[in-house]
Design an enzyme around this catalytic site. Sequence first.
Site, PDB file in Angstrom:
ATOM      1  N   ASN A  14      19.135 -13.269  69.854  1.00  0.00           N
ATOM      2  CA  ASN A  14      19.760 -12.189  69.075  1.00  0.00           C
ATOM      3  C   ASN A  14      20.317 -11.116  70.006  1.00  0.00           C
ATOM      4  O   ASN A  14      19.975  -9.937  69.919  1.00  0.00           O
ATOM      5  CB  ASN A  14      18.751 -11.592  68.094  1.00  0.00           C
ATOM      6  CG  ASN A  14      19.433 -10.992  66.873  1.00  0.00           C
ATOM      7  OD1 ASN A  14      20.653 -10.893  66.805  1.00  0.00           O
ATOM      8  ND2 ASN A  14      18.642 -10.574  65.899  1.00  0.00           N
ATOM      9  N   HIS A  70      15.212  -4.959  60.043  1.00  0.00           N
ATOM     10  CA  HIS A  70      15.041  -6.302  59.502  1.00  0.00           C
ATOM     11  C   HIS A  70      14.657  -6.287  58.021  1.00  0.00           C
ATOM     12  O   HIS A  70      15.015  -7.211  57.285  1.00  0.00           O
ATOM     13  CB  HIS A  70      13.984  -7.077  60.304  1.00  0.00           C
ATOM     14  CG  HIS A  70      14.527  -7.726  61.538  1.00  0.00           C
ATOM     15  ND1 HIS A  70      14.568  -7.082  62.756  1.00  0.00           N
ATOM     16  CD2 HIS A  70      15.062  -8.957  61.749  1.00  0.00           C
ATOM     17  CE1 HIS A  70      15.097  -7.888  63.655  1.00  0.00           C
ATOM     18  NE2 HIS A  70      15.409  -9.028  63.074  1.00  0.00           N
TER      19      HIS A  70
END
Length: 420
Positions: free
Chosen positions: A243, A274
């Site tokens: 990521n 998130h």
Amino acid sequence: RYCFVFALGYLTVCQITRVYIFDYGQYSADFSGPMMIITQKITSLAFEIHDGMFRKNEDLTPSQRCLAVRRMPSLLEYLSYNCNFMGILAGPLCSYKDYITFIEGRSYQLQQSEANGKEETKYEQTDPSPNIAVAQKLLICGLSLLFHMTITKTLPVEYNIDDNFRATASWPVRFFYLYVSLMAARPKYYFAWTLADAINNAAGFGFRGYDKNGGTRWDLISNLRIQQIEFSTSFKMFLDNWNIQTALWLKRVCYERATFSPTIQTFILSAIWHGVYPGYYLTFLTGVLMTLAARAIRNNIRHYFVESPAVKLCYDIITWMATQVAISYTVVPFVLLSVKPSFTFYSSCYFCLHIASILVLLVFPLKRTQKGSKKHESIQPVWSKKLEEENLLQKNSYSTTNNSFSQKQEITCRYQALKQ
């Protein structure tokens, strides 16, 4: 900062609504994914505008100086950057300058820095072809999807907390299954991120420059490097390659600007971004311990094992095994989502790696970061330093948002940043 708080707060409200009202525990494709990407773009651009228009140049870090936006974007430019079709669903994040360079269709050059600091243009090509890069990435997407549909479902992460498995399996078997089950959970991310990268490349966006042989590189906004992930020998190496664009966003909006405990603040921000599942917070708080412990071990003992190739090979094998188990152990709550199953897993392992990390931090000293003018350089996080150095040296996109800066000045800025 107001923009940052508002955007992240709105995203959090959306996440709470989605999770606790509509579909708790379900992995559904809905509006929250695009909202997460747009939040990254809005906050990144807000800080870049602030750096370029409201802060003194000497107060900026080299990366902030090169990414700073020195003219307020028009409404069309702003909406185009945030809502363009290529990255609206799954990203990945890109800087505003890189996006505007692509939209304006300027040519790309590889500037090779000589020993005296001068740059010489070696290769120039107005429209480099992305066909080979796109084909390769689509192949990776197909293999990842096939793996996910055939193998992943036979190795569920939830089996790690199965009562019968915990009661009958030996410790080596349990840790081996922990590793393979989490490894099998990764291809869905490989598929989504690689497909998003390929979509951008197919549109002509994502060109980083040319390598030393004149070959094209289409990894400007790539989000992962699969080989380095699967064979990483340290926590740092894993996070360097997983990521990637989100890691750079966390560094630029949080780590570089934090006034205290930047590592802890960065992991907490990552958890908030998130979503609101408790498992995310358990994962990222565990990640703080693991990151600090891995950094302490690497700084204090690695240099004893790099002299002999044979010894280094043994060290790499051991650290690869330890890294893969530690990563798997850390991210189990991220997959299980809820508190009860997460604590069931950790308690079944007697919180062994938590305790081990704390003992490591008590035994091995962490290097203290320097204060003052070099603060941002010395505290750069282990999971993004390498990526930022690559970006500073190899990115070949330059902004026209400030007429007072020429392309050569931009190149010199990036070269001097890496040299520092």
